[in-house]
Design an enzyme around this catalytic site. Structure first.
Site, PDB file in Angstrom:
ATOM      1  N   ASN A 165       0.890  -1.407   0.195  1.00 34.13           N
ATOM      2  CA  ASN A 165      -0.212   0.024   0.094  1.00 34.13           C
ATOM      3  C   ASN A 165       0.885   1.401   0.091  1.00 34.13           C
ATOM      4  O   ASN A 165       0.483   2.382   0.136  1.00 34.13           O
ATOM      5  CB  ASN A 165      -0.984  -0.055   1.134  1.00 34.13           C
ATOM      6  N   ASP A 190      -4.190  -2.548  -0.032  1.00 45.52           N
ATOM      7  CA  ASP A 190      -3.813  -2.903   1.411  1.00 45.52           C
ATOM      8  C   ASP A 190      -4.115  -4.354   1.638  1.00 45.52           C
ATOM      9  O   ASP A 190      -5.186  -4.896   1.092  1.00 45.52           O
ATOM     10  CB  ASP A 190      -5.125  -1.861   2.132  1.00 45.52           C
ATOM     11  N   ILE A 191      -3.363  -4.932   2.431  1.00 43.73           N
ATOM     12  CA  ILE A 191      -3.730  -6.177   2.920  1.00 43.73           C
ATOM     13  C   ILE A 191      -4.905  -6.433   3.609  1.00 43.73           C
ATOM     14  O   ILE A 191      -5.257  -7.669   3.783  1.00 43.73           O
ATOM     15  CB  ILE A 191      -2.493  -6.897   3.664  1.00 43.73           C
ATOM     16  N   ALA A 193       4.012  -7.898   4.458  1.00 46.82           N
ATOM     17  CA  ALA A 193       3.593  -6.656   4.803  1.00 46.82           C
ATOM     18  C   ALA A 193       2.937  -6.660   6.397  1.00 46.82           C
ATOM     19  O   ALA A 193       2.343  -7.730   6.440  1.00 46.82           O
ATOM     20  CB  ALA A 193       2.475  -6.224   3.703  1.00 46.82           C
ATOM     21  N   ALA A 194       3.007  -5.531   6.851  1.00 42.74           N
ATOM     22  CA  ALA A 194       2.660  -5.358   8.107  1.00 42.74           C
ATOM     23  C   ALA A 194       2.644  -4.187   9.043  1.00 42.74           C
ATOM     24  O   ALA A 194       3.324  -3.339   8.265  1.00 42.74           O
ATOM     25  CB  ALA A 194       3.396  -6.470   9.184  1.00 42.74           C
ATOM     26  N   TYR A 216       1.852  -5.724  19.078  1.00 52.92           N
ATOM     27  CA  TYR A 216       2.812  -6.192  17.984  1.00 52.92           C
ATOM     28  C   TYR A 216       3.071  -7.620  18.114  1.00 52.92           C
ATOM     29  O   TYR A 216       2.788  -8.481  17.268  1.00 52.92           O
ATOM     30  CB  TYR A 216       4.128  -5.305  17.704  1.00 52.92           C
ATOM     31  N   VAL A 270      16.771   0.105  15.498  1.00 54.31           N
ATOM     32  CA  VAL A 270      17.958   0.917  16.172  1.00 54.31           C
ATOM     33  C   VAL A 270      19.252   1.141  15.357  1.00 54.31           C
ATOM     34  O   VAL A 270      19.862   2.286  15.318  1.00 54.31           O
ATOM     35  CB  VAL A 270      18.253   0.285  17.680  1.00 54.31           C
TER      36      VAL A 270
HETATM   37  N1  LIG Z   1      13.052  -5.519  10.179  1.00 59.80           N
HETATM   38  C1  LIG Z   1      13.011  -6.061  11.247  1.00 59.80           C
HETATM   39  O1  LIG Z   1      13.845  -5.999  11.948  1.00 59.80           O
HETATM   40  C2  LIG Z   1      12.034  -7.146  11.363  1.00 59.80           C
HETATM   41  C3  LIG Z   1      12.272  -8.084  12.511  1.00 59.80           C
HETATM   42  C4  LIG Z   1      10.964  -8.975  12.937  1.00 59.80           C
HETATM   43  C5  LIG Z   1      10.065  -9.068  12.186  1.00 59.80           C
HETATM   44  N2  LIG Z   1       9.874  -8.306  10.881  1.00 59.80           N
HETATM   45  C6  LIG Z   1       8.877  -8.540   9.937  1.00 59.80           C
HETATM   46  O2  LIG Z   1       9.458  -8.638   8.596  1.00 59.80           O
HETATM   47  C7  LIG Z   1       8.326  -7.996   7.683  1.00 59.80           C
HETATM   48  C8  LIG Z   1       9.010  -7.123   6.995  1.00 59.80           C
HETATM   49  O3  LIG Z   1       9.849  -6.087   7.429  1.00 59.80           O
HETATM   50  P1  LIG Z   1      10.488  -4.958   6.931  1.00 59.80           P
HETATM   51  O4  LIG Z   1      11.443  -4.592   7.853  1.00 59.80           O
HETATM   52  O5  LIG Z   1      10.655  -5.055   5.682  1.00 59.80           O
HETATM   53  O6  LIG Z   1       9.379  -3.973   7.047  1.00 59.80           O
HETATM   54  P2  LIG Z   1       9.279  -2.356   6.176  1.00 59.80           P
HETATM   55  O7  LIG Z   1       8.367  -1.535   7.083  1.00 59.80           O
HETATM   56  O8  LIG Z   1      10.394  -1.886   5.657  1.00 59.80           O
HETATM   57  O9  LIG Z   1       8.174  -2.912   5.015  1.00 59.80           O
HETATM   58  C9  LIG Z   1       6.885  -3.325   5.113  1.00 59.80           C
HETATM   59  C10 LIG Z   1       6.223  -2.989   3.988  1.00 59.80           C
HETATM   60  O10 LIG Z   1       4.694  -3.334   3.795  1.00 59.80           O
HETATM   61  C11 LIG Z   1       3.944  -2.307   3.365  1.00 59.80           C
HETATM   62  N3  LIG Z   1       2.714  -2.256   4.189  1.00 59.80           N
HETATM   63  C12 LIG Z   1       2.634  -1.870   5.551  1.00 59.80           C
HETATM   64  N4  LIG Z   1       1.261  -1.940   5.826  1.00 59.80           N
HETATM   65  C13 LIG Z   1       0.707  -2.593   4.707  1.00 59.80           C
HETATM   66  C14 LIG Z   1      -0.528  -2.815   4.489  1.00 59.80           C
HETATM   67  N5  LIG Z   1      -1.610  -2.758   5.362  1.00 59.80           N
HETATM   68  N6  LIG Z   1      -1.265  -3.104   3.268  1.00 59.80           N
HETATM   69  C15 LIG Z   1      -0.082  -3.484   2.312  1.00 59.80           C
HETATM   70  N7  LIG Z   1       1.168  -3.163   2.600  1.00 59.80           N
HETATM   71  C16 LIG Z   1       1.479  -2.432   3.719  1.00 59.80           C
HETATM   72  C17 LIG Z   1       4.886  -0.924   3.606  1.00 59.80           C
HETATM   73  O11 LIG Z   1       4.638  -0.092   2.725  1.00 59.80           O
HETATM   74  C18 LIG Z   1       6.252  -1.572   3.366  1.00 59.80           C
HETATM   75  O12 LIG Z   1       6.958  -1.536   2.168  1.00 59.80           O
HETATM   76  C19 LIG Z   1       7.212  -7.582   8.731  1.00 59.80           C
HETATM   77  O13 LIG Z   1       6.000  -8.519   8.689  1.00 59.80           O
HETATM   78  C20 LIG Z   1       7.955  -7.066   9.875  1.00 59.80           C
HETATM   79  O14 LIG Z   1       7.074  -7.218  11.009  1.00 59.80           O
HETATM   80  C21 LIG Z   1      10.997  -7.520  10.531  1.00 59.80           C
END
Ligand SMILES: NC(=O)c1ccc[n+]([C@@H]2O[C@H](COP(=O)([O-])OP(=O)(O)OC[C@H]3O[C@@H](n4cnc5c(N)ncnc54)[C@H](O)[C@@H]3O)[C@@H](O)[C@H]2O)c1
Length: 331
Positions: free
Chosen positions: A39, A74-75, A95-96, A161, A202
């Site tokens: 999204n 949007d998911i 996506a989250a 979360y 961080v």
């Molecule tokens: N990066 C970390 O340290 C970490 C650690 C544990 C878990 N995760 C999980 O890994 C996954 C990816 O993380 P990331 O670091 O790439 O996050 P990010 O925020 O960089 O990417 C998430 C993407 O999802 C999209 N998005 C968010 N809400 C949405 C919705 N409602 N509908 C459609 N698209 C949506 C955003 O636009 C973004 O491009 C997530 O599920 C996150 O919870 C990440």
């Protein structure tokens, strides 16, 4: 690595992890077809276009035989999920609403994205006969368990979360048990690396602040620990999980190395000085709400059952990340 699946649906593919996965998939299998659902609340079309040529879908049609397509949706939109999954071999659901602190501000939105959004894509997978479903979970479902965290530890999340990711894991298990959908939930620890320019986590935050001449903040005494993992190791875990023969499984994906935020900051400070002549400044702030004190995970299960192994050393990975930010990401 030989890629079995040819048609990939990646939700959140414009984000940090999604973009890095797509970069690796295209390098491993240039002819594969990747549909991204995003999204654009976090990542952008331009982020994706920096990786490859992108076709932006006007309407959601059948998946192309090759190339990268962006579906802006949007998911939480169940109908879009059902259409977007048509023809996919595998769904990688990234996506989250990401992170503890955003979930504290908007717990209902967090639940809608991370629980309803996940169920929408599990349903879409079920109705479209998708073979594999990989879910990005986190260490957050565990809450305050004494480390090392394992897959068998009781989950007592201390943030919305953590609760919403735990619900996502539960639905993945249920869809395997009820419908035989081959789901795998990967519990990522704290991910860092190149291309994290928009992240509030961080490592990325501290680098951005140092490059902007701002002090970074150690919350509490800074002795809270994390298991920092390089993005390359996350991508290899996702690709391995997508091809795993076992369904209904959860794996801790981390390095088994416990590092305090203060020690990581010392390393960063040293690297910034060597690489850029910068003197990082630290201030202390109050402890964050719902911040886990100690976190590191045992990866025996991922090693033995998935055959996955992390390969990146923290110091060397931080050096690479700082160099990447110096070249690309002053923000
Ligand atoms: N990066 C970390 O340290 C970490 C650690 C544990 C878990 N995760 C999980 O890994 C996954 C990816 O993380 P990331 O670091 O790439 O996050 P990010 O925020 O960089 O990417 C998430 C993407 O999802 C999209 N998005 C968010 N809400 C949405 C919705 N409602 N509908 C459609 N698209 C949506 C955003 O636009 C973004 O491009 C997530 O599920 C996150 O919870 C990440």
């Amino acid at each position: 690595m030989v890629i079995k699946h040819k048609k990939w649906l990646v939700t959140g593919g414009c984000g940090f992890v999604g973009g890095s996965l797509i970069r690796k998939l295209l390098a491993a299998e240039p002819g594969c077809s990747i549909r991204v659902v995003d999204n654009l609340s976090g990542g952008t079309l331009e982020d994706l276009e920096q990786i490859t040529e992108v076709h932006v879908a006007g309407t959601i049609g059948t998946m192309a035989e090759s190339g990268v397509e962006l579906v802006k949706a949007d998911i939480r939109d169940a109908e879009a999920a059902m259409q977007a999954a048509a023809g996919a071999d595998v769904i990688v659901h990234l996506a989250a609403n990401t992170g503890v602190q955003p979930s504290l501000k908007k717990p209902v939105m967090d639940m809608e994205c991370n629980v309803i959004g996940t169920v929408n894509y599990l349903e879409a997978a079920r109705h479209n006969s998708v073979q594999d479903f990989v879910f990005a979970s986190s260490s957050a479902p565990i809450g305050t368990a004494e480390p090392p965290i394992t897959e068998t530890a009781a989950c007592r999340p201390i943030s919305p979360y953590g609760a919403s990711k735990l619900a996502g894991e539960a639905y993945c298990s249920a869809y395997y048990g009820s419908y035989g959908l081959k789901t795998v939930a990967l519990r990522f620890s704290n991910v860092y690396g190149p291309f994290s320019v928009r992240k509030g986590s961080v490592v990325a935050l501290f680098i951005r602040q140092a490059l902007a001449g701002e002090a970074w903040t150690l919350n509490g005494d800074g002795r809270q620990t994390r298991d920092f993992i390089h993005i390359d190791d996350i991508v290899s875990a996702l690709m391995t999980a997508a091809e795993s023969p076992y369904g209904g499984e959860i794996y801790q994906i981390s390095t088994q190395v416990e590092t305090s935020v203060a020690d990581m900051a010392d390393m960063l400070s040293d690297i910034l000085e060597k690489e850029a002549g910068l003197k990082a400044r630290t201030v202390f702030g109050p402890p964050l709400n719902a911040d886990v004190r100690r976190s590191w995970a045992d990866i025996t299960k991922a090693r033995t059952r998935l055959g996955w192994e992390p390969g990146r050393d923290l110091r060397e990975g931080l050096e690479e990340t700082v160099r990447w930010f110096l070249q690309h990401g002053k923000g």
